[in-house]
Design a protein around this motif. Structure first.
Motif, PDB file in Angstrom:
ATOM      1  N   GLU A  91       7.512   1.079   5.068  1.00 29.25           N
ATOM      2  CA  GLU A  91       6.902   0.278   6.125  1.00 29.25           C
ATOM      3  C   GLU A  91       6.983  -1.181   5.696  1.00 29.25           C
ATOM      4  N   HIS A 143       0.831  -1.209   0.000  1.00 30.55           N
ATOM      5  CA  HIS A 143       0.000   0.000   0.000  1.00 30.55           C
ATOM      6  C   HIS A 143       0.861   1.252   0.000  1.00 30.55           C
ATOM      7  N   HIS A 177       4.559   7.165   2.798  1.00 27.67           N
ATOM      8  CA  HIS A 177       5.255   5.898   2.959  1.00 27.67           C
ATOM      9  C   HIS A 177       4.645   4.840   2.049  1.00 27.67           C
TER      10      HIS A 177
END
Ligand SMILES: [Fe+2]
Length: 295
Positions: A261, A149, A210
């Motif tokens: 992440e 994502h 991110h």
């Protein structure tokens, strides 16, 4: 209703190509593909020709996000919805599609100016198994969940949610989070089993806040954490577990100054929306930068 099916690929502009080659392979475990074109290189994470296109340049940010649709019918159905909303788009040439290794490609921008691409039929190199850039216990979670994502800039989250709904993504505000800048209300959207493929509502210095990639094995997350610590890379948010996707993750800074992440154990998208006030545990801010919100 026709929908995008996954976040298929991401283009990045980077100012330090050599740092990114080391980072992508040695830290994250991606497979480097270079030499096909002089002005870019690729990272693979499964059988796809690429999941990341890295464009060396003067800046550091997302260059485009590529959203997959099933086929031409689905593409036309979504374009009809964009027509109905008066949102401009451009059908890319066959040469531009070939450049992305897809059979059909459309380009436009979201309401905040983030470049978006719709495509179908990516090149799948079934004869070239993924070869990680460093040792891995397992693999990256992709399949029908896409590459992971992204959390991107949204000047007007309501307008962005309305726009991405036209592409078939579903979601809602899933947190009311306290931050140094006041309460923020991030929106999370999904288009497959992955709990979210897109998020916005926390703006920072770059379009890309991110990107999250997920390992199939907990030990790969632990190994990545060890490598990040051994290399002295700034950790933005310490290990923790999100309330919405229930993934165990941590955030650290890429050579581009936005955060990566990495996670494990992400849950599936829910049929019904809900919201949270904080994460299950962890995600403490260690080195603030663009990540001064525990998200
Ligand atoms: Fe995330």
């Amino acid at each position: 209703m026709s929908s995008v099916t996954e976040l298929g690929y991401v283009g990045l502009t980077v100012s330090d190509a050599e740092a990114w080659k080391r980072f992508g392979t040695d830290v994250v475990g991606l497979e480097l593909v270079e030499g096909e074109e002089d002005d870019r290189f690729y990272f693979r994470m499964d059988y796809w020709h690429h999941r990341f296109v890295i464009h060396p340049g003067d800046s550091d940010d997302i260059a485009y996000a590529g959203w997959r649709v099933a086929d031409e019918d689905a593409l036309e159905a979504i374009l009809a919805r964009l027509d109905g909303a008066g949102h401009a788009y451009r059908r890319a040439s066959p040469e531009e599609a070939a450049e992305r290794r897809v059979l059909s490609l459309v380009k436009f921008e979201d309401p905040s100016g983030n470049p978006v691409e719709l495509f179908h039929s990516p090149l799948i190199e079934a004869h070239l198994p993924f070869h990680p850039g460093r040792r891995m216990h397992g693999r990256f979670v992709t399949g029908n969940q896409g590459l992971g994502h992204i959390l991107i800039q949204a000047d007007d989250p309501v307008a962005s949610q309305r726009f991405y709904s036209l592409l078939g993504l579903k979601g809602a505000v899933q947190y009311h989070l306290q931050s140094p800048k006041g309460t923020v209300y991030p929106v999370f959207m999904h288009c497959n089993d992955r709990q979210h493929s897109l998020a916005f509502g926390v703006n920072g210095p770059s379009r890309l806040n991110h990107m999250m990639l997920e390992y199939s094995e907990l030990d790969d997350l632990g190994l990545a954490h060890d490598i990040v610590r051994q290399q002295g890379i700034d950790v933005a948010l310490q290990l923790g577990k999100h309330s919405n996707d229930a993934a165990l993750t941590f955030y650290f800074m890429t050579p581009s100054g936005w955060a990566m992440e990495l996670g494990w154990g992400g849950g599936k998208a829910l049929e019904q929306q809900q919201y949270h006030l904080r994460d299950i545990f962890g995600h403490g801010v260690e080195v603030s930068g663009n990540m001064d919100v525990q998200l």
